[in-house]
Design an enzyme around this catalytic site. Structure first.
Site, PDB file in Angstrom:
ATOM      1  N   ASN A 131       1.127  -0.995  -0.015  1.00 47.19           N
ATOM      2  CA  ASN A 131      -0.276   0.021   0.223  1.00 47.19           C
ATOM      3  C   ASN A 131       0.819   1.613  -0.128  1.00 47.19           C
ATOM      4  OD1 ASN A 131       0.727  -1.175   2.612  1.00 47.19           O
ATOM      5  ND2 ASN A 131      -1.043   0.487   3.264  1.00 47.19           N
ATOM      6  N   GLU A 158      -0.112   5.097   0.840  1.00 54.32           N
ATOM      7  CA  GLU A 158      -0.679   6.191   1.367  1.00 54.32           C
ATOM      8  C   GLU A 158      -0.151   7.708   0.922  1.00 54.32           C
ATOM      9  OE1 GLU A 158      -1.798   3.872   5.011  1.00 54.32           O
ATOM     10  OE2 GLU A 158      -1.029   6.035   5.690  1.00 54.32           O
ATOM     11  N   CYS A 179      -3.693   0.881  -2.872  1.00 53.91           N
ATOM     12  CA  CYS A 179      -4.043  -0.916  -1.502  1.00 53.91           C
ATOM     13  C   CYS A 179      -3.268  -0.983  -2.340  1.00 53.91           C
ATOM     14  CB  CYS A 179      -5.732  -0.779  -2.261  1.00 53.91           C
ATOM     15  SG  CYS A 179      -7.110  -0.384  -1.163  1.00 53.91           S
ATOM     16  N   GLU A 195      -2.423  -5.021  -2.707  1.00 55.30           N
ATOM     17  CA  GLU A 195      -3.943  -5.491  -4.324  1.00 55.30           C
ATOM     18  C   GLU A 195      -3.813  -4.319  -5.332  1.00 55.30           C
ATOM     19  OE1 GLU A 195      -6.430  -6.567  -0.394  1.00 55.30           O
ATOM     20  OE2 GLU A 195      -5.470  -4.471  -0.878  1.00 55.30           O
ATOM     21  N   CYS A 213     -10.166  -4.799   0.130  1.00 48.68           N
ATOM     22  CA  CYS A 213     -11.679  -4.091   0.234  1.00 48.68           C
ATOM     23  C   CYS A 213     -12.396  -4.028  -1.358  1.00 48.68           C
ATOM     24  CB  CYS A 213     -10.691  -2.736   0.425  1.00 48.68           C
ATOM     25  SG  CYS A 213     -10.312  -2.305  -1.017  1.00 48.68           S
ATOM     26  N   CYS A 217     -10.389  -3.602  -3.925  1.00 50.96           N
ATOM     27  CA  CYS A 217      -9.908  -3.934  -4.947  1.00 50.96           C
ATOM     28  C   CYS A 217     -10.253  -5.360  -4.629  1.00 50.96           C
ATOM     29  CB  CYS A 217      -8.826  -4.612  -3.582  1.00 50.96           C
ATOM     30  SG  CYS A 217      -7.031  -2.651  -3.111  1.00 50.96           S
TER      31      CYS A 217
END
Length: 146
Positions: A50, A52, A61, A63, A99, A102
């Site tokens: 990930n 940010e 993310c 994935e 999530c 993803c």
């Protein structure tokens, strides 16, 4: 779907690759470092972590980054497995799952090869194994655009 079953060597390698990728996470705001690893039919593993951003909505993310890395390497389909690893010292230690965004991104790659990869959701004391189709039933994909 639950933990307890002994992991195959390939799953162990996949989880380890996700843990290594997790070390590359850029998570200065949440301190929630995630690593993901994708396994392809030919045995190749592609990873992501990930990333940010100060503008939180622009964060990516693990994935999604792994899928982007795979696509940028020319991979279209052939996805057979995914491992997702989060921090062991956050929350209740339960396995983390991709999530919604993803799940959709993983579905796009899987749909290109007609696969339904198993997702290894890694927690502190458990690996929850679940098919992508169970995480994202009735998914929208490339076939809907034909």
């Amino acid at each position: 779907m639950g933990g307890g079953a002994e992991m195959s060597v390939s799953e162990k390698q996949l989880i380890e690759a996700a843990r290594v990728a997790q070390g590359n996470a850029y998570a200065p705001y949440s301190d929630y470092r995630v690593g993901a690893a994708l396994l392809f039919e030919d045995g190749v593993i592609v990873t992501g972590a990930n990333v940010e951003n100060a503008s939180y909505g622009l964060s990516l993310c693990a994935e999604t980054n792994a899928v982007s890395n795979a696509m940028n390497a020319g991979r279209r389909g052939g996805l057979v497995g995914v491992a997702v690893v989060g921090p062991q010292d956050k929350g209740d230690g339960a396995p983390i799952t991709p999530c919604g965004r993803c799940r959709q991104v993983l579905n796009e790659l899987a749909a290109l090869g007609g696969t339904d990869p198993e997702i290894a959701c890694v927690g502190q004391d458990e690996v929850r194994r679940v098919k992508l189709s169970a995480l994202l039933p009735h998914a929208f994909g490339p076939d809907h655009l034909d």
